[in-house]
Design an enzyme around this catalytic site. Structure first.
Site, PDB file in Angstrom:
ATOM      1  N   ASP A  93       0.855  -1.183   0.000  1.00 37.91           N
ATOM      2  CA  ASP A  93       0.000   0.000   0.000  1.00 37.91           C
ATOM      3  C   ASP A  93       0.895   1.237   0.000  1.00 37.91           C
ATOM      4  O   ASP A  93       2.100   1.146   0.189  1.00 37.91           O
ATOM      5  CB  ASP A  93      -0.956  -0.019   1.192  1.00 37.91           C
ATOM      6  CG  ASP A  93      -0.237  -0.061   2.533  1.00 37.91           C
ATOM      7  OD1 ASP A  93       0.973   0.203   2.570  1.00 37.91           O
ATOM      8  OD2 ASP A  93      -0.889  -0.368   3.542  1.00 37.91           O
ATOM      9  N   GLY A  95       0.887   3.888   1.994  1.00 35.98           N
ATOM     10  CA  GLY A  95       1.108   4.560   3.266  1.00 35.98           C
ATOM     11  C   GLY A  95       0.052   5.590   3.581  1.00 35.98           C
ATOM     12  O   GLY A  95      -0.021   6.099   4.703  1.00 35.98           O
ATOM     13  N   PHE A  97      -3.297   5.414   3.945  1.00 34.31           N
ATOM     14  CA  PHE A  97      -4.310   5.073   4.950  1.00 34.31           C
ATOM     15  C   PHE A  97      -3.753   5.252   6.360  1.00 34.31           C
ATOM     16  O   PHE A  97      -4.416   5.803   7.239  1.00 34.31           O
ATOM     17  CB  PHE A  97      -4.790   3.634   4.758  1.00 34.31           C
ATOM     18  CG  PHE A  97      -5.806   3.198   5.777  1.00 34.31           C
ATOM     19  CD1 PHE A  97      -7.143   3.534   5.631  1.00 34.31           C
ATOM     20  CD2 PHE A  97      -5.422   2.461   6.888  1.00 34.31           C
ATOM     21  CE1 PHE A  97      -8.082   3.143   6.579  1.00 34.31           C
ATOM     22  CE2 PHE A  97      -6.350   2.060   7.839  1.00 34.31           C
ATOM     23  CZ  PHE A  97      -7.682   2.404   7.682  1.00 34.31           C
ATOM     24  N   GLN A 191     -11.688   6.872  -5.470  1.00 34.71           N
ATOM     25  CA  GLN A 191     -12.236   7.477  -4.256  1.00 34.71           C
ATOM     26  C   GLN A 191     -13.567   8.160  -4.582  1.00 34.71           C
ATOM     27  O   GLN A 191     -14.055   8.068  -5.702  1.00 34.71           O
ATOM     28  CB  GLN A 191     -11.228   8.460  -3.655  1.00 34.71           C
ATOM     29  CG  GLN A 191      -9.980   7.804  -3.067  1.00 34.71           C
ATOM     30  CD  GLN A 191     -10.254   7.007  -1.799  1.00 34.71           C
ATOM     31  OE1 GLN A 191     -11.364   7.014  -1.250  1.00 34.71           O
ATOM     32  NE2 GLN A 191      -9.234   6.311  -1.306  1.00 34.71           N
ATOM     33  N   GLY A 218     -11.588   3.781   0.208  1.00 39.05           N
ATOM     34  CA  GLY A 218     -12.593   4.531   0.947  1.00 39.05           C
ATOM     35  C   GLY A 218     -13.814   3.738   1.328  1.00 39.05           C
ATOM     36  O   GLY A 218     -14.857   4.322   1.647  1.00 39.05           O
ATOM     37  N   ASP A 268      -7.535  -7.874   0.613  1.00 39.40           N
ATOM     38  CA  ASP A 268      -6.569  -8.042   1.707  1.00 39.40           C
ATOM     39  C   ASP A 268      -7.252  -7.646   3.004  1.00 39.40           C
ATOM     40  O   ASP A 268      -8.178  -6.835   3.002  1.00 39.40           O
ATOM     41  CB  ASP A 268      -5.335  -7.156   1.504  1.00 39.40           C
ATOM     42  CG  ASP A 268      -5.587  -5.732   1.975  1.00 39.40           C
ATOM     43  OD1 ASP A 268      -5.224  -5.409   3.123  1.00 39.40           O
ATOM     44  OD2 ASP A 268      -6.183  -4.940   1.211  1.00 39.40           O
ATOM     45  N   CYS A 306     -11.997 -29.036   6.892  1.00 38.46           N
ATOM     46  CA  CYS A 306     -10.712 -28.365   6.657  1.00 38.46           C
ATOM     47  C   CYS A 306      -9.566 -29.366   6.749  1.00 38.46           C
ATOM     48  O   CYS A 306      -9.542 -30.219   7.642  1.00 38.46           O
ATOM     49  CB  CYS A 306     -10.528 -27.252   7.688  1.00 38.46           C
ATOM     50  SG  CYS A 306      -8.997 -26.315   7.484  1.00 38.46           S
ATOM     51  N   CYS A 311      -6.174 -28.527  11.814  1.00 36.43           N
ATOM     52  CA  CYS A 311      -7.353 -29.401  11.867  1.00 36.43           C
ATOM     53  C   CYS A 311      -6.990 -30.878  11.735  1.00 36.43           C
ATOM     54  O   CYS A 311      -7.689 -31.744  12.266  1.00 36.43           O
ATOM     55  CB  CYS A 311      -8.350 -28.996  10.786  1.00 36.43           C
ATOM     56  SG  CYS A 311      -9.181 -27.427  11.144  1.00 36.43           S
TER      57      CYS A 311
END
Length: 376
Positions: A93, A95, A97, A191, A218, A268, A306, A311
């Protein structure tokens, strides 16, 4: 990066992202979920363990890696791949946020953002150009533009000014990215808060600049789920069909399903790892809160559907015991399971799209977890 769209089923898309790295060619099957490695590690996991869960691409955090250990250490190792020993694709990313979440500690100007370093208190500055330079040193396979993550709620006027500045920053990000000679992928970020006409202007501006993929930013910042679904349904059809679409910071298993329903390819979130450390485990029929005393004597596995390491080898009673004793192994086993659950969910989604039965899968998914299917 090359993106190939193989099949659609309704608005759901099945594709492949291909990356040429020094170690060879790597593919990421989409829809894809990216585990988050904020500080150059998926918490408590080795890269080999993360790979065994099915992960093909990770997310790194530009802001935190810039502050600590810093660009110089990264350059000394080669890049982030060498530093953390994950030689498959990495998305970072920008930076933005993290900077904007600092609240009163930061000041936004047209040039960028001045803020107080949360580690040592010094005043530092992050701009679109600086973000591109940091991500270049990180060796990111997918670089995100520097933008303002518009808070929620926001007035129309504030959201408009924020979106317009993000477009100007997108252009500056593109220009510096190209000046650096970066041959990797650069994604734009749409955005406009919950306002459709602002989202449309953002999309048009980003497409005019030109990017290798497009993220929807956003969202998942406090708005009602109905608004998130509405914006996704509005935005995705307007994005180029031949480019990947990324919903940032999302989310719960249901959010992944609903994102795919509306045309998203990439996700993510810290949720599977953070929740694992807090004893909150995702299973086929919902959630197991392993700290509940009812699991003290439960000799069954976490999820009979699973096949993860946890598991296959351990009971709920053992996981309960580890958590109660504060044993590190408990958090690790929980993390292995939650990451495996997310990757298995994405594999099931991909298979359902391939077999033209995605909506049937959606109905069955919600039936298993005891919830009704949200309307489109």
């Amino acid at each position: 990066m090359k993106f190939t769209l193989h099949k659609t089923n309704g608005m759901a898309r099945r594709g492949t992202m291909t990356f040429n790295r020094p170690q060879g060619e790597f593919t990421v099957e989409t829809p894809a979920f990216m585990p988050v490695g904020t500080y150059g590690t998926v918490k408590g996991m080795t890269p080999e363990e993360v790979r065994v869960t099915g992960a093909e691409i990770l997310l790194g955090n530009t802001f935190h890696l810039w502050l600590r250990p810093g660009q110089e250490i990264m350059r000394q190792h080669g890049d982030l791949h060498d530093f953390m020993q994950w030689h498959r694709p990495i998305l970072t990313d920008s930076g933005g946020f993290q900077v904007f979440s600092l609240g009163k500690l930061r000041k936004i100007t047209e040039e960028g953002v001045k803020f107080q370093n949360p580690i040592n208190g010094e005043r530092i500055f992050l701009s679109p150009e600086k973000s591109m330079e940091i991500q270049y040193d990180l060796g990111s396979d997918i670089v995100m533009i520097f933008d303002e993550c518009t808070p929620y709620p926001a007035t129309f006027d504030y959201a408009k000014k924020s979106m317009e500045m993000s477009l100007r920053w997108a252009k500056r990000s593109r220009e510096r990215f190209d000046e650096l000679g970066n041959k990797n992928a650069l994604f734009g970020i749409v955005q406009g808060s919950t306002f459709e006409d602002l989202r449309k202007l953002s999309i048009e501006g980003l497409i005019n600049i030109g990017f290798d993929g497009y993220a929807v930013g956003g969202l998942a910042v406090g708005e009602p789920k109905e608004d998130m679904h509405r914006i996704l349904a509005y935005v995705c059809p307007q994005l180029p069909a031949d480019k990947p679409r990324y919903l940032m910071g999302v989310g719960k298993p249901e959010d992944l399903v609903e994102g795919v329903r509306r045309g998203i390819d990439m996700f993510d979130c810290v949720m599977p790892t953070r929740n694992a450390r807090n004893g909150h485990l995702f299973v086929s029929n919902g959630i197991v809160k392993i700290r509940n005393a009812k699991y003290r004597n439960d000799t069954t596995s976490l999820d009979p559907e699973c096949d993860c390491y946890t598991c296959k080898h351990y009971t709920k009673a053992y996981l309960y015991h580890l958590d109660k004793c504060g044993e590190i192994l408990g958090a690790r086993l929980n993390t292995i399971h939650n990451l495996h659950y997310y990757q298995r969910l994405m594999a099931q989604i991909r298979q359902a799209i391939e077999e033209d039965r995605f909506e049937d899968f959606v109905v069955e998914f919600y039936k298993k977890i005891g919830k009704s299917v949200p309307t489109r």
